[in-house]
Design a protein around this motif. Structure first.
Motif, short mmCIF file in Angstrom:
data_model
loop_
_atom_site.label_atom_id
_atom_site.label_comp_id
_atom_site.label_asym_id
_atom_site.label_seq_id
_atom_site.Cartn_x
_atom_site.Cartn_y
_atom_site.Cartn_z
N VAL A 1 0.82 -1.22 0.00
CA VAL A 1 0.00 0.00 0.00
C VAL A 1 0.85 1.26 0.00
O VAL A 1 2.03 1.23 0.37
N GLY A 2 0.23 2.37 -0.40
CA GLY A 2 0.88 3.68 -0.33
C GLY A 2 0.90 4.16 1.11
O GLY A 2 -0.05 3.94 1.86
N VAL A 3 1.99 4.82 1.50
CA VAL A 3 2.20 5.17 2.90
C VAL A 3 1.17 6.18 3.42
O VAL A 3 0.79 6.13 4.58
N HIS A 4 0.69 7.08 2.56
CA HIS A 4 -0.16 8.13 3.09
C HIS A 4 -1.65 7.81 3.00
O HIS A 4 -2.40 8.16 3.91
N ASP A 5 -2.06 7.13 1.94
CA ASP A 5 -3.50 6.86 1.80
C ASP A 5 -3.87 5.38 1.93
O ASP A 5 -5.04 5.03 1.86
N ARG A 6 -2.87 4.53 2.14
CA ARG A 6 -3.09 3.08 2.28
C ARG A 6 -3.78 2.46 1.05
O ARG A 6 -4.40 1.40 1.16
N ARG A 7 -3.70 3.15 -0.06
CA ARG A 7 -4.25 2.56 -1.28
C ARG A 7 -3.40 1.38 -1.74
O ARG A 7 -2.17 1.42 -1.64
N VAL A 8 -4.06 0.36 -2.29
CA VAL A 8 -3.32 -0.82 -2.77
C VAL A 8 -2.66 -0.48 -4.11
O VAL A 8 -3.34 -0.18 -5.09
N LEU A 9 -1.33 -0.51 -4.12
CA LEU A 9 -0.58 -0.17 -5.32
C LEU A 9 0.10 -1.39 -5.92
O LEU A 9 0.50 -1.38 -7.07
N GLY A 10 0.21 -2.42 -5.11
CA GLY A 10 0.89 -3.61 -5.59
C GLY A 10 0.48 -4.82 -4.77
O GLY A 10 -0.31 -4.72 -3.83
N LEU A 11 1.04 -5.96 -5.17
CA LEU A 11 0.74 -7.24 -4.52
C LEU A 11 2.02 -8.05 -4.47
O LEU A 11 2.89 -7.87 -5.31
N GLU A 12 2.09 -8.94 -3.51
CA GLU A 12 3.14 -9.96 -3.57
C GLU A 12 2.46 -11.32 -3.61
O GLU A 12 1.60 -11.63 -2.78
N ASP B 1 -4.91 -0.81 -11.44
CA ASP B 1 -3.55 -0.61 -11.91
C ASP B 1 -2.57 -0.99 -10.80
O ASP B 1 -2.04 -0.13 -10.10
N VAL B 2 -2.37 -2.27 -10.61
CA VAL B 2 -1.44 -2.73 -9.58
C VAL B 2 -0.34 -3.58 -10.22
O VAL B 2 -0.55 -4.19 -11.27
N GLN B 3 0.81 -3.60 -9.57
CA GLN B 3 1.91 -4.44 -10.03
C GLN B 3 2.00 -5.66 -9.12
O GLN B 3 1.84 -5.54 -7.90
N THR B 4 2.25 -6.81 -9.72
CA THR B 4 2.31 -8.04 -8.93
C THR B 4 3.75 -8.53 -8.83
O THR B 4 4.43 -8.72 -9.85
N GLY B 5 4.20 -8.74 -7.60
CA GLY B 5 5.55 -9.24 -7.36
C GLY B 5 5.55 -10.74 -7.21
O GLY B 5 4.70 -11.31 -6.52
N VAL B 6 6.52 -11.38 -7.86
CA VAL B 6 6.70 -12.83 -7.73
C VAL B 6 8.12 -13.08 -7.23
O VAL B 6 9.08 -12.48 -7.74
N ASN B 7 8.24 -13.92 -6.22
CA ASN B 7 9.57 -14.27 -5.70
C ASN B 7 10.27 -15.21 -6.67
O ASN B 7 9.68 -16.17 -7.16
N VAL B 8 11.53 -14.92 -6.92
CA VAL B 8 12.31 -15.70 -7.86
C VAL B 8 13.32 -16.56 -7.10
O VAL B 8 13.91 -16.10 -6.13
N SER B 9 13.49 -17.78 -7.54
CA SER B 9 14.54 -18.62 -6.99
C SER B 9 15.82 -18.42 -7.79
O SER B 9 15.80 -18.41 -9.03
N VAL B 10 16.92 -18.29 -7.08
CA VAL B 10 18.21 -18.16 -7.75
C VAL B 10 18.46 -19.35 -8.68
O VAL B 10 19.06 -19.22 -9.74
N ARG B 11 17.94 -20.52 -8.27
CA ARG B 11 18.13 -21.73 -9.09
C ARG B 11 17.50 -21.59 -10.48
O ARG B 11 18.01 -22.13 -11.45
N HIS B 12 16.38 -20.88 -10.53
CA HIS B 12 15.71 -20.68 -11.82
C HIS B 12 16.60 -19.83 -12.74
O HIS B 12 16.71 -20.10 -13.93
N LEU B 13 17.21 -18.84 -12.12
CA LEU B 13 18.13 -17.98 -12.88
C LEU B 13 19.35 -18.80 -13.32
O LEU B 13 19.80 -18.70 -14.46
#
Ligand code: C2E
Ligand code: CA
Ligand code: CA
Ligand code: CA
Length: 278
Positions: free
Chosen positions: A47-58, A110-122
């Motif tokens: 979320v955004g620090v001032h308005d707590r709006r959802v800006l992204g996801l993990e 308009d949200v961005q989604t974060g995905v955790n990456v494994s170093v092994r995949h890289l």
């Protein structure tokens, strides 16, 4: 990060046997988990620090084991990495996360989604093509996907890894340095990594409202991000007191139980819709 994942069983031999037994069992059952749809992806809001709006996801993966119940990723990701199952597992997470991100985008979020990456995949050398494939399949613009990588990428991975990150960056994918502050070489490597986001580990955030040194550390990471032109995300925000400190520092992006726990996709959509009404 490796040490944190290790079990330190000092009690009876029985406890050791039980831990080994569980581990062996999970390793044995893992191929079925992927093949038979026992994995699921939860989403935690950023979320955004001032308005707590959802800006992204993990996106955070879970394993619903038919007999053992919910198994956390810290327990089975290392097993998948050892057994060569991490690439199919990551492909599955990437596919689900990009498909659902495309649904949200079609809903108008308009949200961005974060995905955790494994170093092994890289290390396997197929992260960039796999990401390109899922983005194309989901018809998701690359800048809606954030890949969360840890600095162990640079410590463990071969030289080509950095090139692959540059390729992903060139595609328009957003790169985030995860668990920032947990390693030792953060500062030395920071300038070399093509990352746009610094994600501060929750161990740092934990002491922010009680320990002056902890607060000074977090403030300096926020400043560092600003100086390098990177967005800083603080994770593990649990209390209003921590929020107040982060607001005072103008750390723009926050994640933690205070704003929402990891939740199923349907619940997330309902949450977003609720924001719309207010
Ligand atoms: P992470 O990347 O540091 O993810 C944040 C973890 O902190 C998540 O744990 C999240 O549920 C937890 N968390 C969030 N807010 C709070 C809070 O306010 N307080 C506390 N105490 N915890 C909070 P989770 O879901 O158990 O995931 C653990 C780790 O497993 C993640 O740490 C990440 O490194 C890894 N992981 C999760 N999903 C995946 C995946 O799809 N692929 C890979 N390779 N790793 C994954
Ligand atoms: Ca993460
Ligand atoms: Ca991580
Ligand atoms: Ca973390």
């Amino acid at each position: 990060a490796k040490a944190a994942g290790k079990r330190c069983v000092r009690s009876s031999g029985e406890a050791v046997d039980a831990a080994v037994g569980r581990r062996t069992r999970l390793a044995r059952d893992l191929p079925a988990a992927i093949a038979e749809g026992q994995l699921r992806v939860l989403y935690q809001p950023v979320v955004g620090v001032h308005d707590r709006r959802v800006l992204g996801l993990e996106a955070l993966v879970r394993w619903e084991h038919p007999l053992l119940g919910t198994v956390p990723p810290d327990e089975f990701i290392p097993l998948a990495e050892e057994d060569g199952l991490i690439v199919p597992l990551q492909r599955w997470v990437l596919r689900v996360a990009t498909e659902q991100a495309a649904v949200l985008l079609a809903d108008g979020w308009d949200v961005q989604t974060g995905v955790n990456v494994s170093v092994r995949h890289l290390q396997a050398g197929c992260l960039a093509p796999d990401v390109a494939a899922v983005l194309a399949a989901a018809q998701l613009p690359a800048d809606k996907l954030i890949l969360e990588i840890t600095e162990s990428v640079l410590l463990d991975a071969h030289e080509g890894a950095l090139g692959d990150l540059e390729t992903l960056r060139g595609m328009g994918v957003v790169l985030s340095l995860d668990d920032f502050g947990r390693g030792w070489s953060s500062l030395a490597y920071l300038a070399r990594l093509p990352v746009q986001i610094l994600k501060m580990d929750r161990e740092f955030v934990a002491g922010i409202d009680t320990d002056p040194r902890g607060r000074a550390l977090v403030a300096s990471v926020v400043e560092l991000g600003r100086a390098l032109g990177m967005d800083v995300v603080a994770e593990g925000v649990e209390t209003e007191a921590q929020l107040a400190e982060l607001q005072a520092m103008d750390c723009r992006y926050l994640q933690g139980y205070l704003f929402g726990r990891p939740m199923p996709f349907a619940e997330l959509r309902a949450l977003l819709a609720g924001f719309d009404d207010s």
